[in-house]
Design a protein around this motif. Structure first.
Motif, PDB file in Angstrom:
ATOM      1  N   PRO A   2       0.896  -1.090   0.095  1.00  0.00           N
ATOM      2  CA  PRO A   2       0.076  -0.114   0.112  1.00  0.00           C
ATOM      3  C   PRO A   2       0.604   1.325   0.136  1.00  0.00           C
ATOM      4  O   PRO A   2       0.447   2.356  -0.620  1.00  0.00           O
ATOM      5  CB  PRO A   2      -1.078  -0.191   0.730  1.00  0.00           C
ATOM      6  CG  PRO A   2       0.150  -1.395   2.113  1.00  0.00           C
ATOM      7  CD  PRO A   2       0.748  -1.710   0.794  1.00  0.00           C
TER       8      PRO A   2
ATOM      9  N   SER B 256       1.775   1.783  -3.565  1.00  0.00           N
ATOM     10  CA  SER B 256       0.703   2.744  -3.874  1.00  0.00           C
ATOM     11  C   SER B 256       0.068   3.956  -4.494  1.00  0.00           C
ATOM     12  O   SER B 256      -0.278   4.517  -4.592  1.00  0.00           O
ATOM     13  CB  SER B 256      -0.522   1.425  -4.285  1.00  0.00           C
ATOM     14  OG  SER B 256      -2.036   1.886  -4.344  1.00  0.00           O
ATOM     15  N   ILE B 257       0.218   4.159  -2.640  1.00  0.00           N
ATOM     16  CA  ILE B 257      -0.117   5.394  -2.400  1.00  0.00           C
ATOM     17  C   ILE B 257       1.048   6.802  -2.346  1.00  0.00           C
ATOM     18  O   ILE B 257       0.295   7.740  -2.746  1.00  0.00           O
ATOM     19  CB  ILE B 257      -0.431   5.906  -0.879  1.00  0.00           C
ATOM     20  CG1 ILE B 257      -1.476   6.807  -0.722  1.00  0.00           C
ATOM     21  CG2 ILE B 257       1.042   6.295   0.064  1.00  0.00           C
ATOM     22  CD1 ILE B 257      -1.965   6.558   0.790  1.00  0.00           C
TER      23      ILE B 257
ATOM     24  N   THR C   9      -7.455   3.828  -1.506  1.00  0.00           N
ATOM     25  CA  THR C   9      -6.045   3.219  -1.058  1.00  0.00           C
ATOM     26  C   THR C   9      -6.402   3.093   0.631  1.00  0.00           C
ATOM     27  O   THR C   9      -5.478   1.562   0.976  1.00  0.00           O
ATOM     28  CB  THR C   9      -4.414   4.020  -1.386  1.00  0.00           C
ATOM     29  OG1 THR C   9      -5.078   3.616  -3.070  1.00  0.00           O
ATOM     30  CG2 THR C   9      -3.769   2.730  -0.788  1.00  0.00           C
TER      31      THR C   9
ATOM     32  N   TRP D 150      -6.422   0.485   3.158  1.00  0.00           N
ATOM     33  CA  TRP D 150      -5.099  -0.598   3.658  1.00  0.00           C
ATOM     34  C   TRP D 150      -4.916  -1.575   4.609  1.00  0.00           C
ATOM     35  O   TRP D 150      -6.248  -1.641   5.632  1.00  0.00           O
ATOM     36  CB  TRP D 150      -4.581   0.590   4.513  1.00  0.00           C
ATOM     37  CG  TRP D 150      -3.120   0.731   4.302  1.00  0.00           C
ATOM     38  CD1 TRP D 150      -2.105  -0.046   5.696  1.00  0.00           C
ATOM     39  CD2 TRP D 150      -2.194   1.874   4.260  1.00  0.00           C
ATOM     40  NE1 TRP D 150      -1.011   0.472   6.212  1.00  0.00           N
ATOM     41  CE2 TRP D 150      -0.895   1.647   4.573  1.00  0.00           C
ATOM     42  CE3 TRP D 150      -2.464   2.802   3.084  1.00  0.00           C
ATOM     43  CZ2 TRP D 150      -0.043   2.142   4.373  1.00  0.00           C
ATOM     44  CZ3 TRP D 150      -1.416   2.785   2.538  1.00  0.00           C
ATOM     45  CH2 TRP D 150       0.271   3.258   3.484  1.00  0.00           C
TER      46      TRP D 150
ATOM     47  N   PHE E 108      -3.196  -4.298  -4.772  1.00  0.00           N
ATOM     48  CA  PHE E 108      -3.063  -3.000  -5.362  1.00  0.00           C
ATOM     49  C   PHE E 108      -3.130  -2.335  -5.926  1.00  0.00           C
ATOM     50  O   PHE E 108      -2.804  -1.890  -6.652  1.00  0.00           O
ATOM     51  CB  PHE E 108      -2.080  -2.444  -4.438  1.00  0.00           C
ATOM     52  CG  PHE E 108      -3.188  -2.351  -2.489  1.00  0.00           C
ATOM     53  CD1 PHE E 108      -3.609  -1.315  -2.909  1.00  0.00           C
ATOM     54  CD2 PHE E 108      -2.788  -2.973  -1.827  1.00  0.00           C
ATOM     55  CE1 PHE E 108      -3.267  -1.483  -0.949  1.00  0.00           C
ATOM     56  CE2 PHE E 108      -2.612  -3.122  -0.019  1.00  0.00           C
ATOM     57  CZ  PHE E 108      -3.782  -2.360  -0.167  1.00  0.00           C
TER      58      PHE E 108
ATOM     59  N   MET F 202      -5.631  -2.314  -8.023  1.00  0.00           N
ATOM     60  CA  MET F 202      -6.116  -0.587  -8.309  1.00  0.00           C
ATOM     61  C   MET F 202      -5.829   0.267  -9.330  1.00  0.00           C
ATOM     62  O   MET F 202      -6.372   1.374  -9.616  1.00  0.00           O
ATOM     63  CB  MET F 202      -5.878  -0.631  -6.771  1.00  0.00           C
ATOM     64  CG  MET F 202      -7.233  -1.089  -5.484  1.00  0.00           C
ATOM     65  SD  MET F 202      -7.211  -0.306  -3.792  1.00  0.00           S
ATOM     66  CE  MET F 202      -7.509   1.223  -4.115  1.00  0.00           C
ATOM     67  N   LEU F 203      -4.061   0.092  -9.474  1.00  0.00           N
ATOM     68  CA  LEU F 203      -3.199   1.176 -10.098  1.00  0.00           C
ATOM     69  C   LEU F 203      -3.886   1.157 -11.198  1.00  0.00           C
ATOM     70  O   LEU F 203      -4.010   2.124 -11.460  1.00  0.00           O
ATOM     71  CB  LEU F 203      -2.245   0.644  -9.467  1.00  0.00           C
ATOM     72  CG  LEU F 203      -1.463   1.565  -7.904  1.00  0.00           C
ATOM     73  CD1 LEU F 203      -0.178   1.302  -8.160  1.00  0.00           C
ATOM     74  CD2 LEU F 203      -2.091   2.877  -7.920  1.00  0.00           C
TER      75      LEU F 203
END
Length: 554
Positions: free
Chosen positions: A40, A43-44, A92, A96, A118, A121-122
């Motif tokens: 995560p 990702s963030i 995101t 978590w 993740f 997600m991206l």
């Protein structure tokens, strides 16, 4: 090589997200807890980097485009990309992993697949960014599918329950049907124009629209049929009637963070794609044929009415929010309907497009807070779910945890559209263009007046089930067996919320933004100025005589 050099700066945000996703997939090979905890953060970090890149580009006076014109990024695309990246950060945070093994949180359980989850997600968010900048039918379709396909997998792997796998299968097959309809429409649009370039198609359709700029175009019957097929496929993406049936089962079966993701990402993908299709069909003048404008009117009325009426009947809160999401798609279609009807009226067109873009931001912000509260409250029966999903789970929790109850009240009040919240301005801006048309265009007075009345009536209907959520948390007594020890051999549960820092941060940011943008007018004005910049008037396609047209594909 030169073409590649021209493409890299244009697609830099998408490249960042896709590259980070590839790294996450490689990271998923590791079985170590540290690798899952790093997922995560990566990702963030990628999303924040995209935000930084976009903010650095904010004042560009010329569009970014590649040598072949397949990708074009200016104010409109810039706004959508920045909005998606910002809301993506909140989503995101909701996903978590907070448990000891970093395999999920209070609602999400992806096991050892944190990197893959993740990464998906991206990829989905990168698809939305591609849709925003696409200037070619092929790229537009690829972006729509890139935004959609990862969500099918996310639903299935979000938790080890039969309901999640069933929801994923339903979502996948219906999504494949929608993609087929959409691609069928694109093929006919290509067949009747001989090009996939959206700008070139717009020029062709404008040329058939008559001598007066801003006059309705006269596309052929096959072109209208093509747009109907495309709109049918996009209706599935935004869960609009008549392709809305999947939403209840999919939202209920998916883990709560994935449900929050589904409520925003496919919706903004579909809305942005519809905006582009309407711009193309109107020949760059928004002179949409009356057939399509009337279809949008019908879809808007049916979608918000069906969503709100079915929402009244729900006992599961996530299923209720699914029908709420359908209703909000109807509200967004109200703005698009006014845009389609406002032929030759650029002021109303800009107002309508501005209202849709503002409402997308408002909905993305206020919706996160509601799902965050559900994540932070436990389920009454952990054998069915681990976080709150039913009204029994919420009963009395507003008294036990006033801060969470207040945050839920703020989110629900904003979704209704009550004053002092960003949702109030969102709904106000949506109905203003339709009301302006009702006053200034006698031909559309009845249609627009009824649209405004029906929208306001639906907002009142939605208050019934949103206030039911709030009243359940504060007024309904807590179930007698809530918070006691579980039977022997079963997992224990507690009435205490899961106070994880990332989810708490998402809740605080969402609640503060919801109230701040509804009460602090300078903050609201900042968001409005970003929206206004994205719909400024521009002559994208040179014409004789020159006509000011709203360029929504930038």
């Amino acid at each position: 090589m030169q073409a590649l050099k021209s493409l890299l700066p244009v697609m830099l945000p998408e490249i960042i997200l896709v590259s980070a996703a590839c790294v996450l997939f490689l990271l998923g090979i590791s079985v170590k807890t540290a690798a899952r905890r790093a997922a995560p953060w990566l990702s963030i970090g990628a999303l924040l980097l995209v935000c930084g890149v976009l903010l650095n580009r904010g004042g560009a006076d010329t569009p970014l485009t590649d040598d072949y014109g397949t990708f074009r990024v200016w104010h409109f695309a810039h706004y959508i990309k920045l909005l998606v990246a910002a809301v993506g950060v909140l989503l995101t945070l909701l996903a978590w992993p907070t448990n000891r093994d970093a395999t999920g949180n209070s609602a999400l359980n992806f096991g050892g697949d944190a990197g893959e989850f993740f990464g998906l997600m991206l990829l989905s968010l990168a698809g939305v960014l591609m849709v925003a900048g696409a200037n070619d039918m092929i790229l537009l379709f690829l972006g729509i599918e890139l935004a959609s396909i990862p969500t099918y997998i996310m639903v299935s792997v979000s938790r080890p329950l039969a309901a999640a796998q069933e929801a994923g299968v339903k979502y996948f097959f219906l999504g494949a049907l929608a993609a087929a309809l959409m691609l069928f429409g694109f093929s006919y649009l290509y067949g009747t124009t001989g090009t996939t370039d959206l700008n070139a198609i717009s020029s062709m359709l404008f040329a058939t629209g008559g001598a007066n700029p801003g006059s309705p175009t006269q596309p052929s019957a096959w072109q209208i049929f093509a747009v109907l097929m495309i709109l049918a496929g996009l209706a599935f993406k935004i869960a609009a009637v008549p392709l809305h049936f999947y939403a209840g089962d999919v939202y209920t079966g998916a883990a709560t963070p994935v449900t929050a993701f589904l409520s925003f990402v496919p919706k903004i993908t579909g809305i942005v794609a519809i905006i582009k299709i309407l711009w193309v069909l109107g020949g760059g003048t928004w002179g949409t044929p009356h057939t399509i404008a009337k279809l949008l009117w019908i879809m808007a009325v049916l979608t918000m009415t069906v969503g709100n009426l079915l929402g009244l009947l729900q006992l599961n809160v996530k299923r209720l929010l699914a029908y709420s999401s359908i209703a909000h798609s109807g509200y967004l279609l109200v703005g698009l309907t006014a845009l389609a009807y406002a032929v030759g009226n650029p002021q109303v067109q800009e107002s309508a497009l501005r209202s849709v873009l503002f409402y997308l931001a408002a909905y993305g912000i206020m919706n996160v807070g509601v799902f965050a509260v559900l994540l932070m409250l436990p389920s009454r029966d952990p054998r069915v779910a681990t976080s709150a999903e039913t009204f029994e789970d919420l009963a009395g929790q507003g008294r036990n945890h006033p801060a969470l109850g207040l945050a839920m009240a703020v989110g629900c009040f904003s979704l209704i559209g009550l004053p002092l919240t960003v949702g109030f301005f969102g709904k106000l801006y949506l109905i203003v263009p339709a009301w302006q048309l009702a006053k200034s265009s006698p031909a559309w007075s009845n249609a627009m007046t009824w649209l405004v009345v029906i929208t306001m009536a639906n907002a009142a209907i939605s208050a019934a089930y949103y206030l039911k959520i709030v009243s359940t948390m504060f007024l309904r007594p807590e179930p007698p067996n809530f918070g006691i020890a579980a039977p022997a051999g079963e997992a224990s549960w507690s009435a205490l919320p899961s106070r994880s820092m990332p989810i708490t941060l998402a809740l605080v940011l969402s609640t503060v933004a919801t109230v701040g943008l509804g009460t602090v007018l300078p903050a609201t004005q900042v968001l409005l100025s970003k929206v206004e910049d994205s719909v400024s008037v521009d002559q994208r396609v040179p014409r004789e005589p020159a006509a000011a047209t709203v360029d929504a594909t930038r």
